[in-house]
Design a protein around this motif. Structure first.
Motif, PDB file in Angstrom:
ATOM      1  N   ALA A  28       0.841  -1.187   0.000  1.00  0.00           N
ATOM      2  CA  ALA A  28       0.000   0.000   0.000  1.00  0.00           C
ATOM      3  C   ALA A  28       0.884   1.247   0.000  1.00  0.00           C
ATOM      4  O   ALA A  28       1.990   1.238   0.537  1.00  0.00           O
ATOM      5  N   GLU A  29       0.358   2.300  -0.591  1.00  0.00           N
ATOM      6  CA  GLU A  29       1.115   3.544  -0.712  1.00  0.00           C
ATOM      7  C   GLU A  29       1.635   4.055   0.643  1.00  0.00           C
ATOM      8  O   GLU A  29       2.737   4.571   0.726  1.00  0.00           O
ATOM      9  N   THR A  30       0.835   3.857   1.687  1.00  0.00           N
ATOM     10  CA  THR A  30       1.256   4.344   3.012  1.00  0.00           C
ATOM     11  C   THR A  30       2.637   3.791   3.380  1.00  0.00           C
ATOM     12  O   THR A  30       3.424   4.458   4.039  1.00  0.00           O
ATOM     13  N   LEU A  34       8.235   4.295   3.597  1.00  0.00           N
ATOM     14  CA  LEU A  34       8.997   3.605   4.647  1.00  0.00           C
ATOM     15  C   LEU A  34       9.922   2.563   4.061  1.00  0.00           C
ATOM     16  O   LEU A  34      11.055   2.385   4.494  1.00  0.00           O
ATOM     17  N   ASN A 182      -0.081 -10.338   7.989  1.00  0.00           N
ATOM     18  CA  ASN A 182      -1.089  -9.327   7.635  1.00  0.00           C
ATOM     19  C   ASN A 182      -1.254  -8.326   8.766  1.00  0.00           C
ATOM     20  O   ASN A 182      -1.312  -7.121   8.559  1.00  0.00           O
ATOM     21  N   GLU A 183      -1.346  -8.847   9.978  1.00  0.00           N
ATOM     22  CA  GLU A 183      -1.613  -7.999  11.136  1.00  0.00           C
ATOM     23  C   GLU A 183      -0.417  -7.095  11.426  1.00  0.00           C
ATOM     24  O   GLU A 183      -0.587  -5.938  11.801  1.00  0.00           O
ATOM     25  N   LEU A 185       1.633  -5.997   9.174  1.00  0.00           N
ATOM     26  CA  LEU A 185       1.587  -4.957   8.138  1.00  0.00           C
ATOM     27  C   LEU A 185       0.539  -3.904   8.483  1.00  0.00           C
ATOM     28  O   LEU A 185       0.747  -2.707   8.278  1.00  0.00           O
ATOM     29  N   ARG A 186      -0.596  -4.345   9.046  1.00  0.00           N
ATOM     30  CA  ARG A 186      -1.648  -3.388   9.449  1.00  0.00           C
ATOM     31  C   ARG A 186      -1.131  -2.485  10.561  1.00  0.00           C
ATOM     32  O   ARG A 186      -1.416  -1.293  10.593  1.00  0.00           O
ATOM     33  N   VAL A 189       1.301   0.097   8.994  1.00  0.00           N
ATOM     34  CA  VAL A 189       0.578   1.149   8.289  1.00  0.00           C
ATOM     35  C   VAL A 189       0.073   2.193   9.286  1.00  0.00           C
ATOM     36  O   VAL A 189      -0.025   3.378   8.983  1.00  0.00           O
ATOM     37  N   SER A 190      -0.251   1.721  10.497  1.00  0.00           N
ATOM     38  CA  SER A 190      -0.856   2.610  11.497  1.00  0.00           C
ATOM     39  C   SER A 190       0.169   3.269  12.419  1.00  0.00           C
ATOM     40  O   SER A 190      -0.191   4.067  13.264  1.00  0.00           O
ATOM     41  N   VAL A 192       3.559   4.380  11.360  1.00  0.00           N
ATOM     42  CA  VAL A 192       4.689   4.593  10.460  1.00  0.00           C
ATOM     43  C   VAL A 192       5.819   5.449  11.049  1.00  0.00           C
ATOM     44  O   VAL A 192       6.976   5.279  10.679  1.00  0.00           O
TER      45      VAL A 192
ATOM     46  N   MET B  63      -4.583  -6.652   3.495  1.00  0.00           N
ATOM     47  CA  MET B  63      -3.601  -6.075   4.423  1.00  0.00           C
ATOM     48  C   MET B  63      -3.875  -4.641   4.841  1.00  0.00           C
ATOM     49  O   MET B  63      -3.354  -4.193   5.845  1.00  0.00           O
ATOM     50  N   VAL B 134      -4.977  -1.659  -4.182  1.00  0.00           N
ATOM     51  CA  VAL B 134      -4.291  -1.132  -3.011  1.00  0.00           C
ATOM     52  C   VAL B 134      -2.792  -1.444  -3.018  1.00  0.00           C
ATOM     53  O   VAL B 134      -1.976  -0.604  -2.661  1.00  0.00           O
ATOM     54  N   ASP B 135      -2.439  -2.656  -3.454  1.00  0.00           N
ATOM     55  CA  ASP B 135      -1.032  -3.057  -3.342  1.00  0.00           C
ATOM     56  C   ASP B 135      -0.263  -2.942  -4.659  1.00  0.00           C
ATOM     57  O   ASP B 135       0.698  -3.662  -4.874  1.00  0.00           O
ATOM     58  N   LEU B 158      -3.901   5.896  -4.665  1.00  0.00           N
ATOM     59  CA  LEU B 158      -4.049   6.383  -3.294  1.00  0.00           C
ATOM     60  C   LEU B 158      -2.881   7.310  -2.966  1.00  0.00           C
ATOM     61  O   LEU B 158      -1.731   6.975  -3.227  1.00  0.00           O
ATOM     62  N   THR B 160      -1.409   9.291   0.522  1.00  0.00           N
ATOM     63  CA  THR B 160      -1.573   9.076   1.970  1.00  0.00           C
ATOM     64  C   THR B 160      -0.826  10.151   2.750  1.00  0.00           C
ATOM     65  O   THR B 160      -0.053  10.919   2.163  1.00  0.00           O
ATOM     66  N   THR B 162       1.671   9.740   4.366  1.00  0.00           N
ATOM     67  CA  THR B 162       3.120   9.511   4.265  1.00  0.00           C
ATOM     68  C   THR B 162       3.661   9.894   2.889  1.00  0.00           C
ATOM     69  O   THR B 162       4.859   9.813   2.656  1.00  0.00           O
ATOM     70  N   ALA B 185      -2.909   7.536   8.391  1.00  0.00           N
ATOM     71  CA  ALA B 185      -1.971   6.431   8.245  1.00  0.00           C
ATOM     72  C   ALA B 185      -2.552   5.306   9.085  1.00  0.00           C
ATOM     73  O   ALA B 185      -2.439   5.298  10.303  1.00  0.00           O
ATOM     74  N   GLY B 186      -3.219   4.383   8.442  1.00  0.00           N
ATOM     75  CA  GLY B 186      -3.855   3.305   9.180  1.00  0.00           C
ATOM     76  C   GLY B 186      -4.699   2.457   8.249  1.00  0.00           C
ATOM     77  O   GLY B 186      -4.694   2.664   7.036  1.00  0.00           O
ATOM     78  N   VAL B 187      -5.423   1.510   8.828  1.00  0.00           N
ATOM     79  CA  VAL B 187      -6.267   0.628   8.033  1.00  0.00           C
ATOM     80  C   VAL B 187      -7.666   1.229   7.925  1.00  0.00           C
ATOM     81  O   VAL B 187      -7.990   2.190   8.630  1.00  0.00           O
ATOM     82  N   LYS B 191      -9.036   5.088  13.011  1.00  0.00           N
ATOM     83  CA  LYS B 191      -9.192   6.465  13.515  1.00  0.00           C
ATOM     84  C   LYS B 191      -9.669   7.413  12.408  1.00  0.00           C
ATOM     85  O   LYS B 191      -9.658   7.066  11.229  1.00  0.00           O
TER      86      LYS B 191
END
Lengths: 405, 278
Positions: A28-30, A34, A182-183, A185-186, A189-190, A192, B63, B134-135, B158, B160, B162, B185-187, B191
């Motif tokens: 994902a872009e987020t 990183l 997966n978790e 990575l989640r 993302v949250s 960073v 993810m 997304v990926d 997307l 973001t 970041t 920055a999150g899923v 939030k």
């Protein structure tokens, strides 16, 4: 044999992280900024003598490297063929090869100024190794582990907690290693800003597969030196088990261009590839994209990832590192598979004959050695990577044997 | 470089500009909670105020998604969802609506396994207007983004929190249709960003592109949708909608009789938030 991409098997990945069609950066872009930051910092560290010295110091004084290369005389006698050597990475601090990579990456995370470390773990070996290096450097540590794995690897869960890590049970998906990834990575993302993701195997987005390989390749480098010392020549065959494939690439990498050396990777066939209950991505999967890279995956015809199965939690992953997918396609490494039942037999055999209780992961590799060693001549030198010790597996094995501890 | 697109997205934003308001973009997961109910919801979305629709494509390992959309995926999975079926759902929708743009949103692997070339042809023919994968970051544009643009499908990227100044042009390059700003920055469904953060981020991206900017992730209520709509060209709501589906299924997995109506009522309230914001 020659390789159509270049005259060296060590010329991959390219700068975008591709091993042939495999690897890459499918995130994902987020996460992209990183990952680019990790890549840049790692490139700088790699060319900094201070980093190499620091790494060397901890590998020697903390991990206990070099690990011995041991001639397994009784097993050799039992098989009645090739000379079998064990590369004893199970003697490393924390009991597996995982720590080689963790030391490298934690030093990198420190250089990057990261204060919080996250990781995924299957068998718990990588989780323990990560928790260990976090304790060593006083960093916050969060480990994601499948709820199912937490159940079957209770001793490692307790170890991680003792070392100060927070262990988060992952109940999504199939509650195993892929879901833990997966978790993680989640989480990344949250979080960073302050967090470094310490991936435990040669998978994930570029630069992880190449970086983890680099940190593990010390295994093969030591084997070269040690076997030259004891036998005066290089080995004929190298064997290692494969989940994500970090111990295997660590053993193989230094020898990739010496094409007269047989390299054999052993996947987990679970109950048998035909049953569909296995973890053999190369022998039973097709290329796809998961966790940031393209690689062979167990999946259905809609591209949904399937559950892997192996008695060994460390091999229970529906994918494999992209470099292995490439080495498979170009034919440099031969990938075979071994079932749960065979691995259990080797687990017992090695314990009785050598006084070494192997982890269930290298027990797979040992099973394949048992197939080929008897047919090989007495001067054939075979090295198998004893990449982890079996203390963590005694409950699983007892359970499989119907013994109540 | 694009072939002619269907033009539905362009037309929609032109129309909205005249109306002087932002677009409301609901997300649902295809086949959640069942194939039939999902199609009923899809068909009802335009009348409930959807200007553009994001249709989720099932993937076993989402993810970037939080618990609500993960759960939606599991429901879709047990309903037997797959990409082929999702495309046929779009074809069914197109029989009753030829103006509302549909964006497929998901992850790369199901498309890759379907076959990129075949997928792009089938998606276009089914009446899909754009893709959000997304990926697939710009670094992998050769894979699907460029071929999609060539086939006349929009590839919506997307951006973001970041995505910094150095990277924004990389992200916007080859983006078409609109830009999707992920406001946290999150899923998904976690939030929410503050209105100041959203406003300044949208303003910043506007410096680099003339494309409309949609904002999503973390918008849960009509009020939040209204706040976002004052700054952005579109507000996307996903998790909060699929949560309504979740709340209308009992422990045995049986959907309530008025599930479709309840979902569409919630969608209406969100769309009202968007419509009354300016």
């Amino acid at each position: 044999m020659t390789n159509k991409f270049s005259n060296s098997y060590k010329s991959v990945p390219d700068k975008e992280g591709h091993f042939g069609i495999f690897g890459g950066r499918y995130v994902a872009e987020t996460l992209m900024p990183l990952i680019l930051q990790v890549e840049e910092s790692y490139a700088q560290a790699k060319s900094d003598p201070e980093f190499s010295n620091e790494l060397k110091y901890y590998l020697e004084h903390y991990v206990g490297r070099p690990s011995p290369l041991y001639f397994a005389s009784r097993l050799t006698e039992f098989f009645g063929g090739a000379k079998v050597y064990f590369k004893r990475d199970e003697l490393n601090h924390t009991g597996a090869h995982k720590i080689n990579n963790c030391i490298g990456q934690i030093l990198l995370a420190r250089r990057m100024g990261k204060k919080r470390i996250i990781a995924e773990t299957g068998a718990g070996q990588h989780g323990v190794a990560t928790a260990t290096v976090c304790a060593l450097f006083g960093l916050e540590c969060v480990i994601y582990m499948g709820a199912k794995d937490i159940e079957r690897q209770a001793p490692n869960v307790f170890r991680m907690k003792l070392l100060g890590a927070e262990v988060i049970p992952v109940k999504s998906g199939t509650s195993t290693l892929k879901d833990a990834m997966n978790e993680a990575l989640r989480d990344w993302v949250s979080s960073v800003d302050n967090t470094y993701y310490l991936i435990g195997t040669v998978a994930g987005p570029h630069p992880y597969p190449a970086m983890v390989r680099d940190f593990q390749s010390i295994i093969g480098q030591e084997v070269r030196e040690q076997i030259l010392k004891s036998e005066g020549r290089l080995p004929d065959t190298l064997v290692a088990c494969i989940g994500g494939g970090s111990n295997a690439i660590g053993l193989f990498y230094d020898f990739l261009d010496e094409t007269d050396i047989n390299l054999i990777g052993v996947e987990a066939a679970g109950h048998g590839i035909k049953t569909g209950k296995h973890a053999a991505s190369l022998n039973g999967g097709v290329p796809g994209v998961l966790h940031g890279n393209r690689t062979y995956l167990l999946q259905d015809d809609d591209g949904q990832i399937l559950d892997a199965h192996s008695i060994s939690a460390g091999l229970d992953y529906p994918g494999i590192g992209p470099e292995h997918s490439w080495l498979h396609d170009v034919g440099r490494v031969n990938y075979v598979s071994v079932q749960d039942s065979e691995a259990l037999e080797s687990f017992k055999l090695c314990s009785r004959l050598e006084g070494i209780i192997p982890a269930l992961e290298p027990a797979h590799a040992l099973s394949h050695v048992g197939r080929i060693a008897p047919k090989l001549p007495g001067d054939h030198i075979l090295v198998v990577n004893m990449c982890g010790r079996g203390d963590k597996d005694v409950f699983t094995v007892a359970d499989s044997l119907g013994v109540v501890i | 470089m694009n072939e002619v697109t269907t033009g539905r997205i362009e037309k929609k934003f032109k129309f909205l500009k005249k109306e002087g308001r932002a677009a409301f973009v609901p997300f649902i997961m295809a086949a959640d909670p069942t194939l039939d109910l999902s199609l009923d919801i899809l068909k009802g979305l335009p009348a409930a105020g959807a200007d553009i629709i994001e249709l989720g494509v099932l993937f076993s390992d989402p993810m970037a998604d939080g618990p609500s959309i993960q759960a939606a995926g599991l429901r879709a999975k047990s309903a037997g969802a797959n990409l082929r079926q999702t495309l046929s759902m779009v074809r069914e929708f197109r029989k009753v609506d030829d103006v509302t743009p549909i964006i497929l949103m998901g992850y790369y692997n199901p498309i890759y396994i379907y076959g990129n070339e075949k997928f792009l042809i089938d998606a276009k023919n089914s009446g899909v207007d754009g893709l959000i994968v997304v990926d697939l970051p710009p670094e992998e544009d050769k894979e699907l983004c460029l071929p999609a643009l060539k086939k006349g499908l929009h590839f919506i990227r997307l951006a973001t929190p970041t995505t910094d100044e150095n990277r924004i042009s990389t992200v916007l390059n080859n983006t078409s249709g609109f830009v999707y700003y992920v406001s946290i920055a999150g899923v998904t469904g976690s939030k929410s960003a503050s209105s100041e953060e959203v406003h300044s981020a949208v303003k910043n991206i506007k410096k680099y592109t003339e494309l409309p900017i949609a904002v999503g992730f973390g918008i849960k209520t009509p009020e939040q949708a209204a706040i976002v709509s004052r700054a952005a060209d579109a507000a996307v709501v996903g998790s909060a909608i699929v949560k309504v589906i979740e709340d209308n299924i009992d422990e045995t997995g049986t959907p309530s009789d008025n599930l479709v109506d309840t979902v569409l009522e919630f969608v209406s309230s969100l769309s009202k938030g968007v419509r009354e914001s300016r």
